[in-house]
Design an enzyme around this catalytic site. Structure first.
Site, short mmCIF file in Angstrom:
data_model
loop_
_atom_site.label_atom_id
_atom_site.label_comp_id
_atom_site.label_asym_id
_atom_site.label_seq_id
_atom_site.Cartn_x
_atom_site.Cartn_y
_atom_site.Cartn_z
N ASN A 147 1.12 -1.17 -0.30
CA ASN A 147 0.26 -0.03 -0.56
C ASN A 147 1.10 1.60 0.36
OD1 ASN A 147 0.31 -1.74 2.35
ND2 ASN A 147 0.00 0.35 3.60
N CYS A 322 1.19 7.65 13.96
CA CYS A 322 0.59 8.44 15.24
C CYS A 322 0.82 7.53 15.98
CB CYS A 322 0.16 9.97 14.64
SG CYS A 322 0.94 10.79 15.43
N1 PLP Z 1 -4.57 -4.18 2.83
C1 PLP Z 1 -4.11 -2.98 2.83
C2 PLP Z 1 -3.27 -4.09 1.73
C3 PLP Z 1 -4.20 -1.96 2.27
O1 PLP Z 1 -4.35 -0.94 1.97
C4 PLP Z 1 -5.94 -1.44 3.19
C5 PLP Z 1 -6.26 -0.39 3.58
O2 PLP Z 1 -5.25 0.82 2.99
C6 PLP Z 1 -6.38 -2.27 4.05
C7 PLP Z 1 -5.72 -4.42 3.62
C8 PLP Z 1 -7.64 -2.40 5.26
O3 PLP Z 1 -8.43 -2.42 4.32
P1 PLP Z 1 -10.21 -2.18 4.40
O4 PLP Z 1 -9.61 -0.92 4.46
O5 PLP Z 1 -11.22 -2.45 3.41
O6 PLP Z 1 -11.02 -2.34 5.24
#
Ligand code: PLP
Length: 390
Positions: A147, A322
């Site tokens: 992410n 944070c």
């Molecule tokens: N996994 C990854 C790689 C993510 O980027 C995110 C959210 O940022 C999540 C899981 C969690 O997803 P959700 O916000 O739909 O709970």
């Protein structure tokens, strides 16, 4: 004031077609998909139609898609649903907290977890995964796209290793789906998580692919929804929206959307690298999803830059968390070997399907000046300038 949003890895805008598709299910088509009367049957039809579109986007069968409340629930269902105390899990140091914190909890309940490292480009080595396998290894959980950096992991190789060792394989594909083609059979995974709000559907809906024959225990107990894999009345409008977003994502790939997006991202990145000194791309040289660019701006406090850019109308983010008032550097960037200072000096730009060339021009028009102004205030930058001028 003009506002440009380059934080699509945090969440995406619901596309107009997606909103239009879901709207009737808040109004005249309000049924419970479990009811046997007309209202219920209309809702059921819409849910099953959406299931087919989501399945088609990841190369699965419709019966293998379980709708959830989002990526976090999908990850938790995959992990808690597959392992028992005494089992061993292999995951990586750069996973989202939806996986990392679930693993920490599982460790407290008697599971063992190996966190495989990444190299400087944010890549997991399949050999490290292979070496970590033990007699009691039950599950491998390695994300598809990170992410923060957008780096795509060598999942097909890891899938082969998991199959050879007869270990279940889950991937968190929340940041990969609808950005790169995803095929559960090519990857060879048994479970795959995705989330609606990362693919231009609303927040609060997601899905878990569960390959036929995978022995998954539910997290929730209640009715027999989702073939008893996820109890709870279905979120019909959200599911319909996710189905529509999946359909649009397929069309977007077919019309060259991914290439156009990576052209925009590459232009942004190249211009930043060409026009500013002491900057670099985190994850450079590794395969990446087309929408993400994570860049370090040496001697800058990332949070300060996010705020300064926001005041000028540009929304981006840092991977910093944070905690107790202090800004912790990103666990992903430090796992890649960046110093805490350089990790704190990093910003994530993430494009969406609605991002235009004008948006990129706008970002480029305000960035160099904003960075220069913050550097003027930075004692570290002054020290660095003095050292290089000697
Ligand atoms: N996994 C990854 C790689 C993510 O980027 C995110 C959210 O940022 C999540 C899981 C969690 O997803 P959700 O916000 O739909 O709970």
């Amino acid at each position: 004031m003009r506002r440009v949003y380059l934080d699509n890895n945090a969440t995406t805008a619901v596309l107009p077609q997606v909103l239009a598709a879901m709207q009737p299910f808040f109004g005249e088509q309000f049924g419970n998909a479990s009811s046997i009367h007309h209202h219920g049957q209309e809702a059921r039809k819409a849910v099953e139609h959406a299931r087919e579109h989501v399945a088609a986007l990841v190369g699965a069968r419709a019966s293998e898609i379980v709708f959830t409340s989002g990526g976090t629930e999908s990850d938790n269902l995959a992990l808690f649903g597959m392992v028992q105390p005494g089992d061993h899990i292999i995951t990586s140091t750069i996973e989202h907290h939806a996986v990392l914190n679930a693993c920490q909890r599982l460790e407290k309940t008697g599971c063992e977890v190996t966190y495989v490292p990444v190299d400087g480009r944010c890549l997991v080595s399949p050999d490290d995964v292979k070496r970590a396998i033990r007699k009691n290894t039950k599950l491998i959980s390695i994300m598809m796209a990170n992410n923060e950096t957008g780096v795509v992991q060598p999942l097909e190789e890891i899938g082969r290793i998991a199959a050879e060792a007869d270990v279940w394989f889950h991937t968190d594909a929340v940041q990969a789906v609808a950005k790169v083609p995803v095929d559960v059979n090519k990857i060879g995974c048994d479970l795959l998580s995705l989330s609606g709000h990362k693919v231009h559907a609303p927040q609060g809906v997601g899905a878990l692919f569960v390959r036929k024959g995978t022995l998954l225990n539910p997290l929730f107990y209640g009715g027999r929804h989702e073939r008893s894999r996820r109890a709870g009345t279905e979120n019909v409008p959200g599911i319909v929206a996710l189905g529509e977003a999946a359909k649009l994502a397929k069309e977007w790939f077919a019309s060259g959307g991914a290439d156009a997006m990576s052209d925009l991202r590459d232009r942004l990145e190249k211009k930043i690298l060409d026009s500013m000194e002491s900057v670099g791309v985190n994850g450079d040289g590794a395969p990446r999803v087309p929408n993400t660019s994570n860049i370090h701006f040496d001697c800058i406090e990332g949070e300060a830059l996010v705020i300064a850019l926001d005041l000028k109308g540009l929304a981006v983010s840092t991977g910093a968390a944070c905690s107790s008032g202090a800004v912790e550097p990103s666990h992903v960037l430090t796992a890649m070997g960046l110093s805490p200072d350089l990790a704190r000096a990093s910003l994530r730009f993430s494009l969406g399907k609605q991002t235009t060339s004008d948006d990129i021009d706008f970002a480029l028009s305000i960035l160099p000046n904003t960075v220069a102004k913050l550097r003027e205030l930075s004692p570290l930058w002054k020290k660095k300038q003095l050292a290089t001028s000697r």
